[in-house]
Design a protein around this motif. Structure first.
Motif, PDB file in Angstrom:
ATOM      1  N   VAL A 106       0.836  -1.205   0.000  1.00  0.00           N
ATOM      2  CA  VAL A 106       0.000   0.000   0.000  1.00  0.00           C
ATOM      3  C   VAL A 106       0.867   1.250   0.000  1.00  0.00           C
ATOM      4  O   VAL A 106       0.549   2.245  -0.670  1.00  0.00           O
ATOM      5  CB  VAL A 106      -0.957  -0.014   1.210  1.00  0.00           C
ATOM      6  CG1 VAL A 106      -1.660   1.329   1.358  1.00  0.00           C
ATOM      7  CG2 VAL A 106      -1.987  -1.127   1.058  1.00  0.00           C
ATOM      8  N   GLY A 107       1.983   1.224   0.739  1.00  0.00           N
ATOM      9  CA  GLY A 107       2.909   2.354   0.712  1.00  0.00           C
ATOM     10  C   GLY A 107       3.479   2.576  -0.679  1.00  0.00           C
ATOM     11  O   GLY A 107       3.628   3.727  -1.127  1.00  0.00           O
ATOM     12  N   MET A 108       3.808   1.501  -1.373  1.00  0.00           N
ATOM     13  CA  MET A 108       4.314   1.632  -2.740  1.00  0.00           C
ATOM     14  C   MET A 108       3.261   2.232  -3.664  1.00  0.00           C
ATOM     15  O   MET A 108       3.586   3.042  -4.547  1.00  0.00           O
ATOM     16  CB  MET A 108       4.752   0.263  -3.270  1.00  0.00           C
ATOM     17  CG  MET A 108       5.979  -0.311  -2.590  1.00  0.00           C
ATOM     18  SD  MET A 108       6.620  -1.795  -3.403  1.00  0.00           S
ATOM     19  CE  MET A 108       7.311  -1.110  -4.904  1.00  0.00           C
ATOM     20  N   LEU A 109       2.004   1.872  -3.466  1.00  0.00           N
ATOM     21  CA  LEU A 109       0.931   2.441  -4.277  1.00  0.00           C
ATOM     22  C   LEU A 109       0.806   3.953  -4.032  1.00  0.00           C
ATOM     23  O   LEU A 109       0.561   4.721  -4.974  1.00  0.00           O
ATOM     24  CB  LEU A 109      -0.395   1.741  -3.969  1.00  0.00           C
ATOM     25  CG  LEU A 109      -0.506   0.286  -4.425  1.00  0.00           C
ATOM     26  CD1 LEU A 109      -1.832  -0.323  -3.976  1.00  0.00           C
ATOM     27  CD2 LEU A 109      -0.375   0.190  -5.948  1.00  0.00           C
ATOM     28  N   ALA A 110       0.970   4.363  -2.774  1.00  0.00           N
ATOM     29  CA  ALA A 110       0.937   5.797  -2.482  1.00  0.00           C
ATOM     30  C   ALA A 110       2.085   6.514  -3.177  1.00  0.00           C
ATOM     31  O   ALA A 110       1.903   7.600  -3.744  1.00  0.00           O
ATOM     32  CB  ALA A 110       1.013   6.023  -0.968  1.00  0.00           C
ATOM     33  N   GLY A 111       3.278   5.901  -3.163  1.00  0.00           N
ATOM     34  CA  GLY A 111       4.404   6.481  -3.888  1.00  0.00           C
ATOM     35  C   GLY A 111       4.158   6.525  -5.377  1.00  0.00           C
ATOM     36  O   GLY A 111       4.586   7.471  -6.064  1.00  0.00           O
ATOM     37  N   GLN A 152      -0.518  13.199   0.291  1.00  0.00           N
ATOM     38  CA  GLN A 152      -0.632  13.194   1.748  1.00  0.00           C
ATOM     39  C   GLN A 152      -2.027  13.600   2.202  1.00  0.00           C
ATOM     40  O   GLN A 152      -2.617  12.962   3.089  1.00  0.00           O
ATOM     41  CB  GLN A 152       0.411  14.159   2.332  1.00  0.00           C
ATOM     42  CG  GLN A 152       0.332  14.375   3.809  1.00  0.00           C
ATOM     43  CD  GLN A 152       1.076  15.633   4.223  1.00  0.00           C
ATOM     44  OE1 GLN A 152       0.617  16.371   5.087  1.00  0.00           O
ATOM     45  NE2 GLN A 152       2.239  15.895   3.635  1.00  0.00           N
ATOM     46  N   LEU A 153      -2.594  14.645   1.575  1.00  0.00           N
ATOM     47  CA  LEU A 153      -3.945  15.084   1.932  1.00  0.00           C
ATOM     48  C   LEU A 153      -4.971  14.002   1.622  1.00  0.00           C
ATOM     49  O   LEU A 153      -5.881  13.746   2.407  1.00  0.00           O
ATOM     50  CB  LEU A 153      -4.282  16.372   1.175  1.00  0.00           C
ATOM     51  CG  LEU A 153      -3.545  17.640   1.612  1.00  0.00           C
ATOM     52  CD1 LEU A 153      -3.874  18.792   0.672  1.00  0.00           C
ATOM     53  CD2 LEU A 153      -3.907  18.012   3.048  1.00  0.00           C
ATOM     54  N   GLY A 154      -4.833  13.379   0.456  1.00  0.00           N
ATOM     55  CA  GLY A 154      -5.767  12.326   0.084  1.00  0.00           C
ATOM     56  C   GLY A 154      -5.671  11.121   1.006  1.00  0.00           C
ATOM     57  O   GLY A 154      -6.679  10.486   1.330  1.00  0.00           O
ATOM     58  N   LEU A 155      -4.445  10.823   1.463  1.00  0.00           N
ATOM     59  CA  LEU A 155      -4.256   9.659   2.327  1.00  0.00           C
ATOM     60  C   LEU A 155      -4.928   9.838   3.686  1.00  0.00           C
ATOM     61  O   LEU A 155      -5.318   8.848   4.311  1.00  0.00           O
ATOM     62  CB  LEU A 155      -2.754   9.388   2.526  1.00  0.00           C
ATOM     63  CG  LEU A 155      -2.034   8.690   1.372  1.00  0.00           C
ATOM     64  CD1 LEU A 155      -0.539   8.598   1.656  1.00  0.00           C
ATOM     65  CD2 LEU A 155      -2.613   7.299   1.123  1.00  0.00           C
ATOM     66  N   TRP A 156      -5.078  11.063   4.140  1.00  0.00           N
ATOM     67  CA  TRP A 156      -5.723  11.263   5.439  1.00  0.00           C
ATOM     68  C   TRP A 156      -7.152  10.708   5.407  1.00  0.00           C
ATOM     69  O   TRP A 156      -7.565   9.987   6.308  1.00  0.00           O
ATOM     70  CB  TRP A 156      -5.753  12.748   5.806  1.00  0.00           C
ATOM     71  CG  TRP A 156      -6.133  12.983   7.233  1.00  0.00           C
ATOM     72  CD1 TRP A 156      -5.300  13.073   8.306  1.00  0.00           C
ATOM     73  CD2 TRP A 156      -7.470  13.144   7.751  1.00  0.00           C
ATOM     74  NE1 TRP A 156      -6.013  13.278   9.465  1.00  0.00           N
ATOM     75  CE2 TRP A 156      -7.351  13.324   9.165  1.00  0.00           C
ATOM     76  CE3 TRP A 156      -8.738  13.151   7.187  1.00  0.00           C
ATOM     77  CZ2 TRP A 156      -8.471  13.515   9.984  1.00  0.00           C
ATOM     78  CZ3 TRP A 156      -9.846  13.337   8.010  1.00  0.00           C
ATOM     79  CH2 TRP A 156      -9.707  13.513   9.386  1.00  0.00           C
ATOM     80  N   SER A 157      -7.871  11.015   4.345  1.00  0.00           N
ATOM     81  CA  SER A 157      -9.235  10.490   4.210  1.00  0.00           C
ATOM     82  C   SER A 157      -9.230   8.984   4.004  1.00  0.00           C
ATOM     83  O   SER A 157     -10.081   8.260   4.546  1.00  0.00           O
ATOM     84  CB  SER A 157      -9.950  11.178   3.044  1.00  0.00           C
ATOM     85  OG  SER A 157     -10.090  12.568   3.286  1.00  0.00           O
ATOM     86  N   ILE A 158      -8.273   8.493   3.216  1.00  0.00           N
ATOM     87  CA  ILE A 158      -8.176   7.057   2.973  1.00  0.00           C
ATOM     88  C   ILE A 158      -7.860   6.312   4.270  1.00  0.00           C
ATOM     89  O   ILE A 158      -8.438   5.258   4.571  1.00  0.00           O
ATOM     90  CB  ILE A 158      -7.114   6.766   1.901  1.00  0.00           C
ATOM     91  CG1 ILE A 158      -7.581   7.312   0.541  1.00  0.00           C
ATOM     92  CG2 ILE A 158      -6.829   5.269   1.799  1.00  0.00           C
ATOM     93  CD1 ILE A 158      -6.541   7.236  -0.543  1.00  0.00           C
ATOM     94  N   ASN A 159      -6.940   6.858   5.051  1.00  0.00           N
ATOM     95  CA  ASN A 159      -6.601   6.230   6.330  1.00  0.00           C
ATOM     96  C   ASN A 159      -7.807   6.168   7.263  1.00  0.00           C
ATOM     97  O   ASN A 159      -8.014   5.176   7.976  1.00  0.00           O
ATOM     98  CB  ASN A 159      -5.469   7.007   7.009  1.00  0.00           C
ATOM     99  CG  ASN A 159      -4.176   6.941   6.222  1.00  0.00           C
ATOM    100  OD1 ASN A 159      -3.968   6.039   5.411  1.00  0.00           O
ATOM    101  ND2 ASN A 159      -3.291   7.903   6.447  1.00  0.00           N
TER     102      ASN A 159
END
Length: 319
Positions: A74-79, A101-108
């Motif tokens: 999942v980290g690689m997908l974010a990269g 980073q902003l998008g990941l906050w909602s995803i998290n």
């Protein structure tokens, strides 16, 4: 005073364990900051994503190793997303990282289903835990050594060397026929995968995953990289693997400094300010060192020139 000193000594092993875990994250930051020469802020998001994925998979009944692998992927997908923003859409790297980073906050938040979730070593066979500091240090060191060996091998391959060439000089790398866009994306994926893997370990260590866990992570990562370079850079300059281990030591030193600062009685609410000051000081050290060396060399040259001119003048007078 003796009691307070004993409290500091008792807290140091925990600082070392935490520093070792964050050292894994610092390695990921080093890959983008120093190898790729890219300012990637995605890590503030992936530092929470890995933990969230790990916790939810573990709670759902998956084995620990599966949760760790999923966190890395999942980290690689974010990269990958950050890399696509930067290379395919032409968005500057620093803004690409901010967007992801902003998008990941909602995803998290979606992954966790709430702001945070606990995971106890009493209920799950976690690899590390705040309650078992010696075991945590041993397990984390094994992870670090394995990671450094893999990275040392990878960056010695043709693909790894091309990534290093891309970071050193993209224009020259393109002139040599290297696909620099692919290398940037691959480097960002590898970096964020490592950061996310660190997040999975850190979640086990503290016993919970939090949607805000990665806030300020880039500051700690940069602090570790700079401290490692300042203190061990000359020793590690000739060996990539030793440099990676120096970065880990930088993270350990950072957390030991934080433990000392807290022991001195400063307010824990000022940790972000303290972290920023520590990073600023270590960032300034190379600049101050270079200026002092330059002044010393100029002073030596002036003294040498003065003696030489004085000697020539004396020779002329005797003539």
């Amino acid at each position: 005073m003796q009691l307070e000193l004993s409290n500091l000594v008792a807290a140091l092993p925990g600082g070392v364990a935490q520093g070792l875990i964050w050292g894994i994250m610092a390695i990921g930051v080093y890959l983008t900051y120093k190898i790729l020469d890219v300012a990637d802020l995605t890590v503030d998001g992936t530092m929470a994503t890995g933990g969230a994925v790990f916790v939810m998979m573990t709670i759902s009944g998956f084995p620990i190793w599966a949760g760790m692998v999923a966190a890395f992927v999942v980290g690689m997908l974010a990269g990958l997303v950050t890399g696509i923003f930067h290379t395919a859409m032409g968005i500057p790297a620093i803004l690409s990282g901010i967007l992801t980073q902003l998008g990941l906050w909602s995803i998290n938040l979606r992954i966790l289903g709430m702001a945070n979730r606990a995971i106890s070593v009493d209920n799950y066979p976690l690899l590390v835990s705040l309650r078992y500091i010696p075991r945590t240090m041993v397990v984390t060191l094994i992870f670090i050594l394995a990671l450094i060996i893999v990275l040392y091998w990878f960056f010695g391959t043709e693909r790894g060397s091309s990534i290093r060439a891309t970071g050193a000089n993209q224009a020259m790398a393109r002139a040599q026929g290297i696909n620099t866009n692919f290398n940037v994306v691959l480097g960002l994926m590898l970096s964020n995968g490592i950061v996310s893997l660190c997040s999975a370990l850190y979640t086990q260590y503290q016993g919970f995953a939090d949607v805000n866990a990665g806030r300020g992570a880039i500051v700690i990562g940069l602090a570790a990289v700079i401290i490692g370079e300042v203190l061990f850079g000359r020793l590690a300059a000739r060996n990539f693997g030793v440099m990676l281990f120096a970065v880990v030591l930088g993270a350990v030193i950072y957390y030991l400094v934080i433990q000392v600062v807290l022991w001195l009685g400063l307010n824990a609410n000022d940790m972000k300010l303290i972290s920023a000051i520590v990073v600023a000081i270590f960032l300034a050290v190379p600049f101050w060192r270079d200026r002092m060396l330059a002044r010393a060399q100029d002073s030596y040259f002036l003294r040498w020139a003065g003696r030489l001119l004085g000697k020539k003048k004396g020779d002329g007078d005797r003539a």
